[in-house]
Design a protein around this motif. Structure first.
Motif, PDB file in Angstrom:
ATOM      1  N   MET A   1     -16.775 -18.205 -22.828  1.00 27.29           N
ATOM      2  CA  MET A   1     -18.169 -17.767 -22.832  1.00 27.29           C
ATOM      3  C   MET A   1     -18.359 -16.630 -23.841  1.00 27.29           C
ATOM      4  O   MET A   1     -17.587 -15.674 -23.825  1.00 27.29           O
ATOM      5  CB  MET A   1     -18.553 -17.277 -21.442  1.00 27.29           C
ATOM      6  N   LYS A   2     -19.359 -16.793 -24.719  1.00 29.11           N
ATOM      7  CA  LYS A   2     -19.594 -15.763 -25.731  1.00 29.11           C
ATOM      8  C   LYS A   2     -20.501 -14.667 -25.185  1.00 29.11           C
ATOM      9  O   LYS A   2     -21.231 -14.885 -24.219  1.00 29.11           O
ATOM     10  CB  LYS A   2     -20.219 -16.397 -26.974  1.00 29.11           C
ATOM     11  N   LEU A   3     -20.463 -13.490 -25.857  1.00 28.41           N
ATOM     12  CA  LEU A   3     -21.232 -12.335 -25.387  1.00 28.41           C
ATOM     13  C   LEU A   3     -22.731 -12.637 -25.320  1.00 28.41           C
ATOM     14  O   LEU A   3     -23.413 -12.256 -24.377  1.00 28.41           O
ATOM     15  CB  LEU A   3     -20.963 -11.130 -26.300  1.00 28.41           C
ATOM     16  N   THR A   4     -23.243 -13.379 -26.328  1.00 33.35           N
ATOM     17  CA  THR A   4     -24.672 -13.719 -26.356  1.00 33.35           C
ATOM     18  C   THR A   4     -25.037 -14.497 -25.100  1.00 33.35           C
ATOM     19  O   THR A   4     -26.045 -14.224 -24.453  1.00 33.35           O
ATOM     20  CB  THR A   4     -24.972 -14.632 -27.575  1.00 33.35           C
ATOM     21  N   SER A   5     -24.195 -15.479 -24.761  1.00 32.00           N
ATOM     22  CA  SER A   5     -24.460 -16.301 -23.586  1.00 32.00           C
ATOM     23  C   SER A   5     -24.342 -15.466 -22.325  1.00 32.00           C
ATOM     24  O   SER A   5     -25.151 -15.598 -21.410  1.00 32.00           O
ATOM     25  CB  SER A   5     -23.470 -17.456 -23.514  1.00 32.00           C
ATOM     26  N   PHE A   6     -23.331 -14.569 -22.295  1.00 32.12           N
ATOM     27  CA  PHE A   6     -23.126 -13.729 -21.114  1.00 32.12           C
ATOM     28  C   PHE A   6     -24.382 -12.904 -20.834  1.00 32.12           C
ATOM     29  O   PHE A   6     -24.863 -12.844 -19.705  1.00 32.12           O
ATOM     30  CB  PHE A   6     -21.910 -12.815 -21.349  1.00 32.12           C
ATOM     31  N   ASN A   7     -24.922 -12.267 -21.887  1.00 28.40           N
ATOM     32  CA  ASN A   7     -26.148 -11.471 -21.729  1.00 28.40           C
ATOM     33  C   ASN A   7     -27.295 -12.344 -21.231  1.00 28.40           C
ATOM     34  O   ASN A   7     -28.077 -11.929 -20.372  1.00 28.40           O
ATOM     35  CB  ASN A   7     -26.552 -10.831 -23.062  1.00 28.40           C
ATOM     36  N   HIS A   8     -27.370 -13.566 -21.786  1.00 28.91           N
ATOM     37  CA  HIS A   8     -28.434 -14.497 -21.381  1.00 28.91           C
ATOM     38  C   HIS A   8     -28.311 -14.829 -19.892  1.00 28.91           C
ATOM     39  O   HIS A   8     -29.294 -14.799 -19.153  1.00 28.91           O
ATOM     40  CB  HIS A   8     -28.334 -15.769 -22.233  1.00 28.91           C
ATOM     41  N   PHE A   9     -27.076 -15.136 -19.443  1.00 30.20           N
ATOM     42  CA  PHE A   9     -26.857 -15.501 -18.037  1.00 30.20           C
ATOM     43  C   PHE A   9     -27.209 -14.346 -17.108  1.00 30.20           C
ATOM     44  O   PHE A   9     -27.844 -14.548 -16.072  1.00 30.20           O
ATOM     45  CB  PHE A   9     -25.398 -15.921 -17.807  1.00 30.20           C
ATOM     46  N   ILE A  10     -26.799 -13.132 -17.486  1.00 26.32           N
ATOM     47  CA  ILE A  10     -27.085 -11.962 -16.641  1.00 26.32           C
ATOM     48  C   ILE A  10     -28.602 -11.778 -16.525  1.00 26.32           C
ATOM     49  O   ILE A  10     -29.142 -11.592 -15.431  1.00 26.32           O
ATOM     50  CB  ILE A  10     -26.436 -10.671 -17.238  1.00 26.32           C
ATOM     51  N   GLY A  11     -29.286 -11.854 -17.668  1.00 27.10           N
ATOM     52  CA  GLY A  11     -30.745 -11.679 -17.686  1.00 27.10           C
ATOM     53  C   GLY A  11     -31.439 -12.716 -16.829  1.00 27.10           C
ATOM     54  O   GLY A  11     -32.294 -12.392 -16.003  1.00 27.10           O
ATOM     55  N   GLU A  12     -31.042 -13.984 -16.996  1.00 29.08           N
ATOM     56  CA  GLU A  12     -31.671 -15.076 -16.240  1.00 29.08           C
ATOM     57  C   GLU A  12     -31.363 -14.940 -14.750  1.00 29.08           C
ATOM     58  O   GLU A  12     -32.212 -15.215 -13.906  1.00 29.08           O
ATOM     59  CB  GLU A  12     -31.165 -16.428 -16.754  1.00 29.08           C
ATOM     60  N   GLY A  13     -30.127 -14.534 -14.447  1.00 30.73           N
ATOM     61  CA  GLY A  13     -29.720 -14.365 -13.046  1.00 30.73           C
ATOM     62  C   GLY A  13     -30.558 -13.307 -12.352  1.00 30.73           C
ATOM     63  O   GLY A  13     -31.076 -13.510 -11.248  1.00 30.73           O
ATOM     64  N   PHE A  14     -30.749 -12.164 -13.026  1.00 34.36           N
ATOM     65  CA  PHE A  14     -31.573 -11.074 -12.490  1.00 34.36           C
ATOM     66  C   PHE A  14     -33.010 -11.550 -12.286  1.00 34.36           C
ATOM     67  O   PHE A  14     -33.642 -11.273 -11.264  1.00 34.36           O
ATOM     68  CB  PHE A  14     -31.578  -9.890 -13.464  1.00 34.36           C
ATOM     69  N   GLU A  15     -33.496 -12.278 -13.301  1.00 34.09           N
ATOM     70  CA  GLU A  15     -34.875 -12.769 -13.249  1.00 34.09           C
ATOM     71  C   GLU A  15     -35.068 -13.653 -12.016  1.00 34.09           C
ATOM     72  O   GLU A  15     -36.086 -13.570 -11.333  1.00 34.09           O
ATOM     73  CB  GLU A  15     -35.167 -13.566 -14.522  1.00 34.09           C
ATOM     74  N   GLY A  16     -34.064 -14.481 -11.723  1.00 29.15           N
ATOM     75  CA  GLY A  16     -34.120 -15.364 -10.555  1.00 29.15           C
ATOM     76  C   GLY A  16     -34.283 -14.579  -9.268  1.00 29.15           C
ATOM     77  O   GLY A  16     -35.090 -14.921  -8.403  1.00 29.15           O
ATOM     78  N   VAL A  17     -33.536 -13.466  -9.147  1.00 30.35           N
ATOM     79  CA  VAL A  17     -33.615 -12.636  -7.942  1.00 30.35           C
ATOM     80  C   VAL A  17     -35.026 -12.063  -7.797  1.00 30.35           C
ATOM     81  O   VAL A  17     -35.622 -12.100  -6.718  1.00 30.35           O
ATOM     82  CB  VAL A  17     -32.570 -11.483  -7.997  1.00 30.35           C
ATOM     83  N   PHE A  18     -35.570 -11.552  -8.900  1.00 26.76           N
ATOM     84  CA  PHE A  18     -36.873 -10.893  -8.820  1.00 26.76           C
ATOM     85  C   PHE A  18     -38.032 -11.881  -8.717  1.00 26.76           C
ATOM     86  O   PHE A  18     -39.102 -11.524  -8.230  1.00 26.76           O
ATOM     87  CB  PHE A  18     -37.057  -9.922  -9.994  1.00 26.76           C
ATOM     88  N   LYS A  19     -37.801 -13.142  -9.161  1.00 19.74           N
ATOM     89  CA  LYS A  19     -38.861 -14.140  -9.035  1.00 19.74           C
ATOM     90  C   LYS A  19     -39.072 -14.537  -7.572  1.00 19.74           C
ATOM     91  O   LYS A  19     -40.167 -14.859  -7.154  1.00 19.74           O
ATOM     92  CB  LYS A  19     -38.496 -15.379  -9.869  1.00 19.74           C
ATOM     93  N   ASN A  20     -37.977 -14.576  -6.797  1.00 23.42           N
ATOM     94  CA  ASN A  20     -38.072 -14.966  -5.371  1.00 23.42           C
ATOM     95  C   ASN A  20     -37.679 -13.783  -4.497  1.00 23.42           C
ATOM     96  O   ASN A  20     -36.687 -13.834  -3.785  1.00 23.42           O
ATOM     97  CB  ASN A  20     -37.114 -16.115  -5.047  1.00 23.42           C
TER      98      ASN A  20
END
Lengths: 298, 226
Positions: A1-20
């Motif tokens: 996993m590359k750093l760009t993807s890692f940042n993307h996954f963390i961001g999307e994961g956080f967004e998921g928590v705050f969306k629901n």
């Protein structure tokens, strides 16, 4: 996993928590209750084990003799007992000495104590060279006619061990149920995110996203829920335990001497934190993996 | 090159999507696929994307036999095929830049490369100055240009466009077709599924007509109808 993807996954994961938020909160709360139960059970069991060990290291057998025995007979008895190589020492505790100890332990006025413990008897405290020999010594002592009663800390310890086993069994049952409920709730939270993002997932698949690229943000979301569901009760338990220990020691100690020795919280947390994190994060990962796997298969 | 060898697709409910299709599309071709609704055009697109499996026959794209391809290889196939939809399918919560950049994120390109490449693509499809806009702030044509930019960002050898002008007015439709033609000129094979008779008639490109799951017409230069 590359750093760009890692940042993307963390961001999307956080967004998921705050969306629901509400579902995420329910999942965190369930995980937290589960970890709290685990923590309470773990602290209780560890403290019982700790106190049992303390008792074991200072094991004394108390024997009560027939009151009709003369002083000569008592001295003779002492001599016979000391011949046993497994016994290190034997101390005579007279009736007066027993009363003094009782007064010291309970803090009651001597007059009242003497009324209450009229039945106190003279006894011998026998200290063993090796605690492992306790049963064989008891077997020998119980053959002696002069002895009317033998007290051993084993009885108190057996009670503590039974209590520990009961707490262990009950906790495992309750925690197991809570783990299942937690996994289902985390799964539902993730499912809601998957539902909200179903079109995004479809687009991702069309533009060549691998299953893992789709999966990671949901796993991260599950990990967030598991992490906060673990850390929050551990922090609460940390302060609650220290508060409880202080209150208990102030309320129950006698002459500044603690009735129960509590383990330092950090000693317990060295074992508890990794176990709790594995359980909490594991619940998050399992909950999210089940749901996203089902969705990707469909 | 795209080859369909005696391909039949019958859905689980018994509906025939395609029947005994033999088709060959060469590299760099511009092809219109026409036909009535339910004729099998979308089935063809879905088969090429390996979204569904053929009931029988073989599909080859480049040097890859899709019928023998396992699930793990599908994303890598799709990275070589750009897709444009009638309903755009953009991420509503992402800007134009982010929507387009996402195609590079998926293939794990470094942020630096993404920052350098995306503005060039946006400029190529005529979306200069729109990078920070969200899809709801765009016109239909601009949305479709964004989708095209996303589809061609990773230099696919094939571009599939499923009714790309279906939701657009005539002038904007022509603009989009011009963009697709420009992409084709650079060597990309472009397959456009459409109902737009005027465009097909004017362009005089290869036309494949499908009806009831069968190819009933395949002409090198033709119009919407015979």
């Amino acid at each position: 996993m590359k750093l760009t993807s890692f940042n993307h996954f963390i961001g999307e994961g956080f967004e998921g928590v705050f969306k629901n938020k509400s579902m995420a909160f329910a999942s965190i709360a369930t995980t937290a209750v589960c970890i709290l139960m685990l923590g309470i059970a773990f602290l209780t069991m560890k403290n019982i084990e700790f106190n049992v060990e303390n008792i074991e290291t200072d094991i004394n057998i108390t024997v009560f003799l027939d009151e009709k025995m003369t002083e000569d007979e008592v001295s003779a008895f002492k001599g016979i007992v000391l011949k046993n190589s497994e016994i290190e020492s034997i101390d005579y505790i007279s009736k007066d000495e027993a009363l003094k100890r009782f007064v010291a332990e309970t803090g009651l006025p001597e007059e009242l104590a003497s009324d209450l413990v009229g039945a106190l008897r003279a006894s011998f405290e026998i200290k063993l060279r090796n605690n492992k020999d306790e049963q064989s010594v008891i077997d020998v002592l119980s053959q002696m006619e002069q002895i009317v009663k033998i007290n051993t800390p084993r009885e108190a310890m057996k009670l503590l061990i039974d209590l520990k086993n009961f707490i262990q069994a009950t906790s495992i049952a309750i925690i197991s149920i809570l783990v299942v409920v937690g996994v289902i709730l985390i799964g539902n939270t993730i499912q809601l995110t998957v539902y909200i993002r179903r079109n995004e997932i479809k687009i991702m698949k069309y533009i060549g996203a691998t299953d893992w690229f789709v999966r990671w943000p949901f796993i991260i979301e599950g990990l967030f829920i598991g992490f906060f569901g673990t850390i929050i009760p551990l922090i609460i338990l940390f302060f609650a335990y220290n508060f409880f220990v202080n209150i208990f020691n102030q309320a129950v100690s006698i002459d500044s001497e603690k009735l129960i020795d509590f383990m330092p919280i950090m000693d317990v947390y060295q074992e508890l934190v990794p176990i709790a994190l594995i359980l909490g994060l594991g619940m998050g990962i399992v909950g999210s993996m089940i749901i996203i796997r089902r969705h990707l298969r469909a | 090159m795209i080859i369909l060898d005696n391909v039949t697709k019958i859905y689980e409910n018994g509906v025939v999507g395609l029947k005994n299709i033999d088709l060959r599309i060469n590299e760099g071709e511009f092809v219109f696929v026409v036909g009535n609704t339910g004729s099998g055009k979308s089935t063809l697109i879905r088969l090429l994307l390996k979204e569904i499996e053929p009931s029988s026959g073989a599909i080859v794209i480049g040097d890859k036999n899709l019928t023998r391809m396992n699930k793990e290889q599908i994303p890598y196939l799709r990275r070589n095929i750009g897709v444009v939809f009638q309903d755009f399918r953009l991420f509503e919560n992402k800007t134009v830049f982010e929507n387009v950049a996402f195609a590079m994120k998926v293939i794990e390109q470094p942020a630096k490369t993404i920052r350098r490449t995306v503005p060039n693509i946006l400029s190529a499809v005529g979306l200069e100055g729109k990078a920070r806009c969200y899809p709801k702030q765009l016109s239909g044509g601009e949305k479709q240009r964004t989708v095209i930019a996303r589809a061609i960002l990773n230099n696919p050898s094939i571009l599939l466009a499923d009714e790309p002008t279906g939701n657009l007015d005539p002038k904007t439709s022509w603009d989009i077709i011009k963009v697709l033609e420009e992409i084709n000129r650079s060597g990309t094979t472009v397959i456009v599924v459409t109902h737009n008779q005027e465009i097909v008639n004017s362009m005089q490109k290869r036309v494949i007509q499908i009806e009831a799951g069968k190819i009933i017409r395949d002409v090198i230069k033709g119009g919407y109808r015979e």
